[in-house]
Scaffold this active site. Structure first.
Site, short mmCIF file in Angstrom:
data_model
loop_
_atom_site.label_atom_id
_atom_site.label_comp_id
_atom_site.label_asym_id
_atom_site.label_seq_id
_atom_site.Cartn_x
_atom_site.Cartn_y
_atom_site.Cartn_z
CG HIS A 1 -3.27 -8.65 -6.50
ND1 HIS A 1 -3.74 -8.29 -5.08
CD2 HIS A 1 -2.76 -7.48 -6.69
CE1 HIS A 1 -3.41 -7.32 -4.49
NE2 HIS A 1 -2.71 -6.74 -5.63
CD GLU A 2 -0.72 -6.57 -9.90
OE1 GLU A 2 -1.23 -5.56 -10.00
OE2 GLU A 2 0.06 -6.76 -8.89
CG HIS B 1 -4.77 -3.67 -8.63
ND1 HIS B 1 -5.46 -3.21 -7.75
CD2 HIS B 1 -3.62 -4.23 -8.00
CE1 HIS B 1 -4.99 -3.33 -6.50
NE2 HIS B 1 -3.75 -4.05 -6.73
CB CYS C 1 -9.51 -6.90 -0.16
SG CYS C 1 -10.82 -7.56 0.79
CB CYS D 1 -9.55 -11.10 -0.19
SG CYS D 1 -10.26 -10.26 -1.69
CB CYS E 1 -13.53 -11.63 -0.18
SG CYS E 1 -13.67 -9.77 -0.43
CB CYS F 1 -13.16 -8.56 -4.22
SG CYS F 1 -12.15 -7.43 -2.90
ZN LIG Z 1 -2.18 -4.74 -5.41
ZN LIG Z 2 -11.81 -8.89 -0.85
#
Ligand SMILES: [Zn+2]
Ligand SMILES: [Zn+2]
Length: 180
Positions: free
Chosen positions: A131-132, A135, A142, A147, A166, A169
């Site tokens: 996740h990070e 970013h 999302c 996702c 997903c 993304c």
């Molecule tokens: Zn975040």
């Molecule tokens: Zn996504």
């Protein structure tokens, strides 16, 4: 931007047995080599004694000291992180500096009064790490709850999502990495 590798900076993780599995998964997802730097002391300047937490965004600058051109740098800390308007954060990242940090503190089942579960712990670490890193590549949150870029406000949100992007993304990731 041409990305060359993902660099992981552990802060006082000590004997951390999950380095290989985390490297393998991140390499599979991002198609970039992953390297681990030697363990580093927690920066005392980031500690807030009133909150008994460390300021997450402090690490985004701190990590620049180990960053070379083309690196995405991910810090991993065992202590709880916060931002001024938030009770806690699982992690924080900057698409400007390509640095990110995650906290393991709230990823342990024991934090929620449950028996420790190593597999679940590893999955949660991967979700927060991917996740990070997403970013740092400029991806926003999302709306798809499965996702990895879905926002986690609680551990339930984290457990609901996967550590994969997903399709939409993933396309953004490939675009950002120039991998076509
Ligand atoms: Zn975040
Ligand atoms: Zn996504």
């Amino acid at each position: 931007m041409k990305y060359k590798k993902i660099v992981i900076q552990p802060y006082q993780l000590g004997n951390f047995p999950y380095k290989d599995i985390i490297s393998r998964k991140l390499e599979e997802i991002f198609q970039l080599p992953v390297i681990w730097l030697p363990d580093r002391e927690m920066p005392y300047a980031a500690f807030n004694p009133e909150r008994n937490q460390f300021l997450g965004s402090y690490f985004l600058k701190d990590l620049l000291s180990v960053k070379s051109e083309g690196d995405i740098v991910l810090g991993i800390v065992p202590y709880d992180l916060y931002e001024p308007d938030l009770n806690f954060i699982f992690g924080v990242a900057s698409p400007v500096t390509q640095t990110a940090v995650i906290s393991l503190y709230r990823l342990h089942n024991t934090f929620y009064g449950l028996p420790e579960d190593q597999n679940l712990f590893i999955e949660r670490i991967l979700k927060e790490a991917v996740h990070e890193i997403g970013h740092t590549l400029g991806l926003p949150h999302c709306p798809n709850p499965t996702c990895v870029m879905h926002f986690s406000n609680s551990i339930e949100d984290t457990d609901r999502k996967s550590y994969y992007f997903c399709p939409s993304c993933y396309q953004k990731v490939k675009m950002a990495l120039g991998q076509f």
